[in-house]
Design a protein around this motif. Structure first.
Motif: not given
Lengths: 672, 672
Positions: B268-294
């Motif tokens: 999980l750590v390695e994948a986050r580093e590779a993707a530049g994904w800075t969010h915690g476990l099971f955490e989705v930032p609100s702009d991503v949520y919004k883009a999905w529901t839009d």
């Protein structure tokens, strides 16, 4: 213009078939009439076989995959000179007691290599035979093993999924000695093939790596040339034979009704007039008989003689090895190896899954049995039977592991073909739920009395989180329902080794080796040399402290639960025995006295199996209890599932005790 | 370089999936990581659906045919805004009691259209859905019914025979609104796809009449364009998406282990580093949520509104009809029609096969139920359910009979898809022996609680000369073993009509209608309006002249034998009852009192069925007799076979009498 002997040879097939079908008032005329020339070319000009030596190991194999056209085969076998298919047999087509069954039933001594009828099975058997030939040739040498496999195939076989699976795999394995002859008559039972297929069938073979040859299926010379071209190519070949269904039967030829329509006596007259066939019912003129036996038998005698000389010239040990393989005997030492292994397991008392225990045994067997060919439909990792074996491929025919791809049905049907061919011992391994994908093949193995062993791991809710799609609950019952199928479900590593000995000893039918994914506690640490599983069921732990009050009956992973339940019951003063039942079919074959001694009639009996109850009433009686599944499983951890579905030590104890408390006599005979 | 919102939408699938699989310590990371972009494109830019209205009838259907990649679906459903797939559900992936099962399990309200996992089933369901859509659109009108079916498919689904069958049939039927997205990652569980396939998969689709589009599966824009191109073509489309399995998981991506390998916290750590994904476990930032529901929900709201307006504008009767179809209710009058028909049959007391009786009923139902879609795998003639119906084809989508071709497995799985879709009522008809070919589909119907009715004719040795390949003996047992499958085997035409009423009433699971080929004597001439089969078993003829001594229990064609045996026994002064048991599952659900009244505990019971004994011990008790089959059948005339296998009136009488003579009490409880 007089009809040539060449064409009269084909007409002889036609009239024997028509006369027989009319007499039986039942049968399928379309294929015997439509494929008479194809079979005449194949049998009398091309195929390497000898009706006088029907079991010649290096004979070419022929499979009538469109088995409903059985009279085509019987006519050709009779004309070729197989003694067992006399003219009386032809007359008695479809009569109880004759060999000329509605669909061909395996009898190699009569020239019938496999039982066919359920479509797609035959061509898949043929692919298995071609694999066996390639593997055996690589092992024994091409001077002794060098034959081809031919299959006549209709549209049905090519539409069936299993047919599609083996087209793909045969092309991938580049089985150059395999040849399909497609009866391309553009008619099925429903009518025109346009009703249900519009794909380019030739193209379908080509993209899979087959050579495709087009030919007029009524031109014996052209078919002969096509067969030569098939031989010459390193790829498997499909000869697309354009034919007219029911050709020679004026009322039906080229029509829908020709497939399986009734033939009347007037048809026999009309057909004779059309063909200029002046002979009576079931009558074949002697020049036609002679041309057939010259083509089918005399032509091949030099081949047989040359082969016999080559076998005689083999070094004695190679020759003995080849003869052993052809007898289907296992090499010396396998049983001793397995017994020693079993003893070791009993001493070590190691906890392991029966899947692991099986994989370990397969790897040991592979060292002892050179003809062993394990394989799996893309479950090499989870079933783990590859060990150090190299894959069997077009480039490595000495390889000894078969990657079937995600094609369970093909695996099942190909194994039937491999075993029917002889000389190679396949072991297919997959998850138990996928046995349904290969069930039509399992049935054919049972029907043909073929000793095909399949390994099924992941046998219950014990697999856990993959969920109900992958959790078998009805499979033990459905496999046990199949006649002549032996279902083994061992309780620990020692029983696993015992069951393997029994499965390998079984020569007259298929075996299913049912294995757990989850670890199984060692229950059999007796270390004795007796194979207790051989009786199908036995008393694992007898009641103590008095006559037996309760009998707990269980299989596989649930035997350990029964043992733990017995401990509790004994502690509470209830004399309780545990019976392990690894193979119901073997137990059913025991004497009444033995069965009663094991089952304990008059005791309170509780069956335990993480599966549906069906079939258990036979063993537990009408007042018996059952701890198992009543429906499908669920997704969750294995331990959670056992608790959730109430398959626990506590539930077993409770079932037994509640019956003791109720007083056995008070339970009505029909209380369920 | 900051990662675009487009790519972060796909990464959200990746990290939800990885986090869930790591937490579950179990699961398949390969597909969720490899197909994140494909699903992002499909769900947020292309597919017509609305997570706020999950049951919207005109939604596009999506099937995850490679069901092991379930976290891909759960992640996408959560991000799309399905309320039932909360973040807690994602956290509880594969935990007992959650909705996020190991493999997706049908729950349309959660966006899960079908249960998938056993490979090939999902794409075959999808083909069925596309058939349902085309048929329904032709019936209701394209302004109300106009949606597409998408399936994500892995290599396994395409190797499986059932997958090959539906590729062929979908191309033939030119299902232009069907689109497969192939996860072309060149890796299976065993390793490289080169191990088991070398055919040109794209070519395989092309020769079957599909449009094939190639695309980089990690390019969301390109996938979106490909989906538009798929829409624009009148043929079904296969989008070959080149992907890297396990993409974004550095340790496994592109490797064999990615398919189902374990994911660890370090991953999980390695994948986050590779993707530049800075969010915690099971955490989705609100702009991503919004883009999905839009993308998934807001984008589609105008479509829903326009559709609702179109439905509202329908004439009242058309609207009511459409709503009825969507509820799955049958039209008024079917039951009355069937009851009247039953009464007529009872009055006429005609001898006919239950196959004929069934065909007659299907033809009557077709007049009453416009959504009925009978069909058969090339057995239109022998099963005879076409009547006057026109075939459903690409040119005639109003057609109401489906020629499945010789593809039983496809038929079974497609029927599941048709029923899961709704609005069309399929009835598949084939020979009972071929139910094994479709058994994996039957299991899925049972697991999904889908009311799929299949007709199986030619149900025993009674078919005669076609021989053991075509004579079911173990099929009644194996179908009865399946949880949630109702097996009907009627004894005459009246019982056939009764069973049809029960099968059509059954809403929570599949039914098997088992029919004889041979004529059945009329046994039920009572003409009453009570559906006696509704109890599953009932006393057809009570004992006379004293309390019941013997109870004969039978099903289907053997009930007449039991009736004749009763006549003889009664004539000899033995008070004998006959129980007809058309549906064991319904009988099992009755009260103990009713069951005892029918079974007659304490009487001598003999079961009669031209099939194996398994399961019968439950009804006949340990001292019961059984007259039936002990192995496979044989080729011969039907009457000869009944005699040969000892299924005769004489044998039944003898079984009963020998038990009377022995004295019931003397038979040990465990004498078999």
């Amino acid at each position: 213009m007089p009809v040539s002997i060449r064409d009269r040879m084909a007409d002889a097939i036609r009239f024997l078939s028509l006369d027989a079908i009319e007499r039986a008032t039942d049968g399928h005329p379309g294929a015997p009439l439509g494929c008479a020339e194809i079979i005449t070319a194949l049998f009398t000009r091309h195929m390497k076989f000898d009706p006088q030596n029907p079991l010649w190991p290096d004979r070419d194999r022929f499979v009538l995959s469109n088995g409903h056209g059985s009279m085509l085969l019987y006519s050709a076998l009779h004309l070729s000179g197989y003694e067992g298919i006399s003219i009386d047999e032809i007359r008695n087509f479809r009569v109880l007691g004759s060999h000329t069954h509605g669909h061909p039933e395996r009898a190699p001594e009569l020239g019938i290599e496999v039982t066919t009828g359920p479509l797609g099975q035959g061509i898949a058997n043929a692919v298995g035979m071609a694999v066996a030939e390639a593997r055996l040739a690589a092992f024994i040498g091409p001077d002794i093993v060098d034959h081809r496999t031919f299959a006549l195939v209709g549209d049905g076989c090519l539409m069936e999924g299993v047919g599609q699976e083996v087209i793909s795999l045969a092309g991938h394995l580049r089985l150059g000695k395999l040849c399909f002859l497609w009866d391309d008559n553009r008619i099925t039972d429903d009518g025109s093939t346009d009703l249900s297929i519009s794909e380019d069938v030739r193209g379908r073979f080509r993209i899979a790596g087959w050579q495709v040859i087009d030919v007029d299926g009524h031109d014996i010379d052209a078919v002969t040339e096509a067969l030569k071209a098939a031989d010459a190519d390193e790829h498997p070949s499909m000869i697309a034979c354009t034919t007219v269904i029911g050709r020679g039967l004026p009322r039906l030829e080229g029509r829908r009704g020709a497939h399986g329509g009734r033939v009347y006596s007037a048809d026999l007259v009309e057909a004779r007039e059309a063909a200029g066939w002046t002979h009576g019912l079931f009558e074949v003129p002697s020049d036609v008989y002679k041309a057939w036996t010259d083509g089918a038998s005399v032509r091949n005698r030099p081949n047989v003689a040359a082969w016999e000389a080559a076998v005689a010239a083999l070094p004695a040990n190679r020759r003995a090895e080849f003869e052993r393989l052809m007898r289907g005997d296992l090499p010396d030492g396998w049983r001793e190896m397995l017994t020693a292994h079993r003893k070791r397991l009993a001493e070590e008392a190691t906890t392991r899954s029966s899947n692991e225990a099986t994989a370990e045994i397969v790897n040991l067997l592979a060292e002892t049995i050179p003809e062993l060919l394990p394989g799996a439909p893309d479950l090499e990792g989870p079933t783990n039977c590859k060990g150090k074996l190299v894959a069997f491929t077009a480039e490595e025919p000495t390889g000894r592991y078969l990657h079937y791809g995600i094609r369970e049905h093909a695996m099942g049907s190909m194994m039937n073909g491999i075993v029917a061919h002889g000389g190679v011992l396949p072991l297919g391994a997959t998850y138990l739920v996928f046995s349904d994908y290969m069930r039509p093949a399992l049935r054919m193995a049972a029907l043909m009395d073929l000793p095909v062993v399949t390994i099924y791991s992941h046998d219950s809710i014990g697999i856990g989180r993959n969920g109900p799609t992958h959790q078998p609950v009805e499979y033990l019952a459905s496999l046990r329902a199949m006649p002549n199928m032996a279902v083994f479900r061992p309780a620990d590593a020692v029983e696993t080794a015992e069951c393997w000995e029994l499965a390998l000893d079984r020569r007259g039918g298929p075996s299913s080796m049912i294995c757990s994914r989850q670890p199984l506690q060692a229950l059999r640490c007796d270390g004795g040399t007796q194979n207790k599983s051989a009786a199908g069921a036995y008393v694992l732990a007898e009641a103590e402290g008095g006559p037996r009050t309760v009998t707990l009956l269980a299989t596989g992973s649930e035997v350990a639960l029964a043992v733990a339940a017995r401990d509790r019951l004994q502690a509470d003063g209830v004399a309780t025995a545990v019976v392990s039942m690894p193979c119901w079919e073997l137990f059913e074959a025991q004497s009444v006295a033995y069965r009663n001694a094991v089952l304990g009639p008059g005791t309170i009996r509780v069956g335990v199996e993480a599966a549906v109850r069906q079939g258990w009433d036979r063993w537990i009686g009408p007042n018996g209890g059952f701890v198992g599944m009543t429906g499908f499983g669920a997704s969750g951890a294995s331990d959670d599932l056992y608790r959730h579905f109430g398959i626990t030590v506590g539930a077993i104890v409770e079932q037994a005790k509640s019956r003791i408390e109720k007083n056995f006599e008070q339970i009505s005979l029909a209380q369920f």
